[in-house]
Design a protein around this motif. Structure first.
Motif, PDB file in Angstrom:
ATOM      1  N   LEU A 106       0.819  -1.207   0.000  1.00  0.00           N
ATOM      2  CA  LEU A 106       0.000   0.000   0.000  1.00  0.00           C
ATOM      3  C   LEU A 106       0.855   1.259   0.000  1.00  0.00           C
ATOM      4  O   LEU A 106       0.478   2.266  -0.595  1.00  0.00           O
ATOM      5  N   ASP A 107       2.019   1.228   0.644  1.00  0.00           N
ATOM      6  CA  ASP A 107       2.920   2.389   0.586  1.00  0.00           C
ATOM      7  C   ASP A 107       3.214   2.784  -0.855  1.00  0.00           C
ATOM      8  O   ASP A 107       3.268   3.980  -1.192  1.00  0.00           O
ATOM      9  N   ASP A 108       3.416   1.796  -1.726  1.00  0.00           N
ATOM     10  CA  ASP A 108       3.724   2.081  -3.125  1.00  0.00           C
ATOM     11  C   ASP A 108       2.513   2.654  -3.847  1.00  0.00           C
ATOM     12  O   ASP A 108       2.636   3.590  -4.657  1.00  0.00           O
ATOM     13  N   LEU A 109       1.341   2.097  -3.561  1.00  0.00           N
ATOM     14  CA  LEU A 109       0.113   2.630  -4.175  1.00  0.00           C
ATOM     15  C   LEU A 109      -0.166   4.035  -3.664  1.00  0.00           C
ATOM     16  O   LEU A 109      -0.565   4.917  -4.441  1.00  0.00           O
ATOM     17  N   HIS A 110       0.026   4.258  -2.380  1.00  0.00           N
ATOM     18  CA  HIS A 110      -0.164   5.593  -1.815  1.00  0.00           C
ATOM     19  C   HIS A 110       0.768   6.609  -2.479  1.00  0.00           C
ATOM     20  O   HIS A 110       0.378   7.756  -2.742  1.00  0.00           O
ATOM     21  N   ARG A 111       2.011   6.197  -2.737  1.00  0.00           N
ATOM     22  CA  ARG A 111       2.981   7.112  -3.340  1.00  0.00           C
ATOM     23  C   ARG A 111       2.540   7.539  -4.736  1.00  0.00           C
ATOM     24  O   ARG A 111       2.632   8.721  -5.094  1.00  0.00           O
ATOM     25  N   GLU A 112       2.078   6.590  -5.527  1.00  0.00           N
ATOM     26  CA  GLU A 112       1.587   6.922  -6.868  1.00  0.00           C
ATOM     27  C   GLU A 112       0.393   7.862  -6.783  1.00  0.00           C
ATOM     28  O   GLU A 112       0.279   8.826  -7.554  1.00  0.00           O
ATOM     29  N   SER A 113      -0.510   7.575  -5.856  1.00  0.00           N
ATOM     30  CA  SER A 113      -1.685   8.426  -5.690  1.00  0.00           C
ATOM     31  C   SER A 113      -1.284   9.823  -5.231  1.00  0.00           C
ATOM     32  O   SER A 113      -1.859  10.820  -5.671  1.00  0.00           O
ATOM     33  N   LEU A 114      -0.299   9.899  -4.334  1.00  0.00           N
ATOM     34  CA  LEU A 114       0.169  11.198  -3.857  1.00  0.00           C
ATOM     35  C   LEU A 114       0.737  12.030  -4.992  1.00  0.00           C
ATOM     36  O   LEU A 114       0.461  13.237  -5.093  1.00  0.00           O
ATOM     37  N   ARG A 115       1.523  11.419  -5.861  1.00  0.00           N
ATOM     38  CA  ARG A 115       2.069  12.158  -7.001  1.00  0.00           C
ATOM     39  C   ARG A 115       0.932  12.745  -7.833  1.00  0.00           C
ATOM     40  O   ARG A 115       0.994  13.906  -8.283  1.00  0.00           O
ATOM     41  N   ALA A 116      -0.115  11.953  -8.030  1.00  0.00           N
ATOM     42  CA  ALA A 116      -1.251  12.429  -8.828  1.00  0.00           C
ATOM     43  C   ALA A 116      -1.974  13.584  -8.143  1.00  0.00           C
ATOM     44  O   ALA A 116      -2.351  14.571  -8.791  1.00  0.00           O
ATOM     45  N   VAL A 117      -2.150  13.497  -6.831  1.00  0.00           N
ATOM     46  CA  VAL A 117      -2.864  14.552  -6.105  1.00  0.00           C
ATOM     47  C   VAL A 117      -2.035  15.833  -6.072  1.00  0.00           C
ATOM     48  O   VAL A 117      -2.574  16.940  -6.232  1.00  0.00           O
ATOM     49  N   LEU A 118      -0.740  15.723  -5.880  1.00  0.00           N
ATOM     50  CA  LEU A 118       0.107  16.915  -5.938  1.00  0.00           C
ATOM     51  C   LEU A 118      -0.030  17.614  -7.280  1.00  0.00           C
ATOM     52  O   LEU A 118      -0.125  18.851  -7.350  1.00  0.00           O
ATOM     53  N   THR A 119      -0.049  16.831  -8.352  1.00  0.00           N
ATOM     54  CA  THR A 119      -0.230  17.412  -9.689  1.00  0.00           C
ATOM     55  C   THR A 119      -1.586  18.083  -9.807  1.00  0.00           C
ATOM     56  O   THR A 119      -1.703  19.193 -10.359  1.00  0.00           O
ATOM     57  N   GLU A 120      -2.620  17.435  -9.288  1.00  0.00           N
ATOM     58  CA  GLU A 120      -3.965  18.020  -9.343  1.00  0.00           C
ATOM     59  C   GLU A 120      -4.021  19.369  -8.631  1.00  0.00           C
ATOM     60  O   GLU A 120      -4.731  20.279  -9.069  1.00  0.00           O
ATOM     61  N   PHE A 121      -3.286  19.507  -7.551  1.00  0.00           N
ATOM     62  CA  PHE A 121      -3.275  20.763  -6.797  1.00  0.00           C
ATOM     63  C   PHE A 121      -2.240  21.762  -7.325  1.00  0.00           C
ATOM     64  O   PHE A 121      -2.143  22.876  -6.820  1.00  0.00           O
ATOM     65  N   GLY A 122      -1.460  21.342  -8.302  1.00  0.00           N
ATOM     66  CA  GLY A 122      -0.488  22.242  -8.905  1.00  0.00           C
ATOM     67  C   GLY A 122       0.698  22.562  -8.016  1.00  0.00           C
ATOM     68  O   GLY A 122       1.259  23.659  -8.094  1.00  0.00           O
ATOM     69  N   VAL A 123       1.109  21.591  -7.158  1.00  0.00           N
ATOM     70  CA  VAL A 123       2.253  21.798  -6.273  1.00  0.00           C
ATOM     71  C   VAL A 123       3.203  20.611  -6.435  1.00  0.00           C
ATOM     72  O   VAL A 123       2.851  19.586  -7.021  1.00  0.00           O
ATOM     73  N   SER A 124       4.414  20.755  -5.894  1.00  0.00           N
ATOM     74  CA  SER A 124       5.398  19.682  -6.037  1.00  0.00           C
ATOM     75  C   SER A 124       6.277  19.596  -4.799  1.00  0.00           C
ATOM     76  O   SER A 124       6.384  20.557  -4.028  1.00  0.00           O
ATOM     77  N   LEU A 125       6.909  18.433  -4.643  1.00  0.00           N
ATOM     78  CA  LEU A 125       7.840  18.176  -3.551  1.00  0.00           C
ATOM     79  C   LEU A 125       9.061  17.471  -4.116  1.00  0.00           C
ATOM     80  O   LEU A 125       8.961  16.775  -5.131  1.00  0.00           O
ATOM     81  N   ASP A 126      10.207  17.642  -3.445  1.00  0.00           N
ATOM     82  CA  ASP A 126      11.349  16.821  -3.854  1.00  0.00           C
ATOM     83  C   ASP A 126      11.123  15.404  -3.321  1.00  0.00           C
ATOM     84  O   ASP A 126      10.177  15.144  -2.573  1.00  0.00           O
ATOM     85  N   GLU A 127      11.978  14.474  -3.724  1.00  0.00           N
ATOM     86  CA  GLU A 127      11.733  13.071  -3.408  1.00  0.00           C
ATOM     87  C   GLU A 127      11.730  12.796  -1.905  1.00  0.00           C
ATOM     88  O   GLU A 127      10.920  12.005  -1.409  1.00  0.00           O
ATOM     89  N   ALA A 128      12.628  13.437  -1.156  1.00  0.00           N
ATOM     90  CA  ALA A 128      12.671  13.220   0.291  1.00  0.00           C
ATOM     91  C   ALA A 128      11.406  13.753   0.955  1.00  0.00           C
ATOM     92  O   ALA A 128      10.833  13.109   1.850  1.00  0.00           O
TER      93      ALA A 128
END
Length: 236
Positions: free
Chosen positions: A69-91
C-alpha cells in the motif's frame, strides 16, 4: 455477555481504529503553511483517500502482482500533488507519503483495545502493509499481537484470501474470530466466510457530512459506538 467461542479479534484499521482524515489533513496543512501553498488539507486528504480503492483494483482483479500500500499511496500522492499544482522533492514526498504511518487513534481506541487484549488475541485485518501497521502501532500506541491483512495474503480486502489467510495464520476457524470494522462492506465480506462481526460506528470518518456507514446495515453480532463499548459487551 461475552462470546465464549471468540478467541481473537481482527480489526480494520483506517477509519475504525485511527482517524486518517484529520491526521493527514493536519500534516498537509502544516506543510502547506511552510511551503506557502494555498490549499486545504482536508480536501487534499479526501482526494488522496479517494484513490485508495481504485489503486488496488488491478491487484484484486489479478491484472497486476501485489504491491504494498505504501507504493500505491505514493503513486496516488504524485497524482494529487499534480492536481493541486504543487510539487515536492523526493525526500519531502517520501516523508509525506509516510503520514499514513503516523495516524492518530480515535480517543476510545487505545483504552478499548488495551482492555480487549487482556482477554483476546488482537490483530490487524487491514490493507496497510506490515511496516505501515507496525510503525502506526508504535506511533499511536496500538497494542496488536499480530499484523495480518493484505501483505501476508498478497492481495487486498475484500478478497476472501485476505480474511482466510489471517484465520490460517492464527490457526483458528473463522467462527472463532470477530472481524471488527466501521464499514458494513468489510463486515459482510468477512461474514460470508464464517467470521463473527462487530460494527463500531465512526460517524465522522469522512467528515461532518458523511453519507455512508452511518449505521449498522445488517444484524452484526455486535453493534457499538466505541471500542470501549465493544469491550463491555465482550466482558473485557
Amino acid at each position: 455477555m461475552a462470546d465464549q467461542e471468540v478467541k481473537a479479534l481482527v480489526f480494520d484499521v483506517f477509519g475504525t481504529v485511527v482517524d486518517w482524515r484529520t491526521s493527514v489533513a493536519a500534516e498537509v496543512d502544516a506543510l502547506a503553511a511552510e511551503k506557502g501553498w494555498s490549499l486545504d488539507g482536508t480536501e487534499f486528504a479526501m482526494r488522496w483517500r479517494a484513490k485508495y480503492f481504485p489503486s488496488m483494483l488491478p491487484v484484486r482483479r489479478g491484472e497486476a502482482p501485489y504491491r504494498r500500500l505504501d507504493d500505491l499511496h505514493r503513486e496516488s500522492l504524485r497524482a494529487v500533488l499534480t492536481e493541486f499544482g504543487v510539487s515536492l522533492d523526493e525526500a519531502e514526498l517520501e516523508h509525506l507519503n509516510k503520514v499514513w504511518h503516523r495516524l492518530h487513534p480515535w480517543p476510545d481506541s487505545v483504552p478499548g483495545l488495551t482492555r480487549l487484549k487482556k482477554k483476546f488475541i488482537l490483530a490487524t485485518m487491514s490493507n496497510g502493509n506490515v511496516s505501515l501497521m507496525v510503525n502506526m502501532a508504535k506511533f499511536a500506541g496500538l497494542p496488536w499481537d499480530m499484523i495480518l491483512g493484505a501483505e501476508p495474503a498478497r492481495n487486498y480486502k475484500p478478497e476472501p484470501v485476505v480474511y482466510l489467510t489471517g484465520a490460517d495464520w492464527l490457526d483458528l476457524d473463522p467462527s472463532q474470530i470477530l472481524m471488527t470494522a466501521a464499514h458494513n462492506g468489510d463486515l459482510q465480506a468477512a461474514r460470508d466466510l464464517g467470521f463473527k462481526t462487530a460494527f463500531i460506528l465512526r460517524p465522522t470518518e469522512y467528515g461532518p457530512t458523511q453519507d455512508k456507514d452511518n449505521k449498522a446495515e445488517s444484524d452484526w453480532e455486535y453493534i457499538t459506538e466505541s471500542m470501549e463499548e465493544l469491550a463491555d459487551k465482550l466482558g473485557a
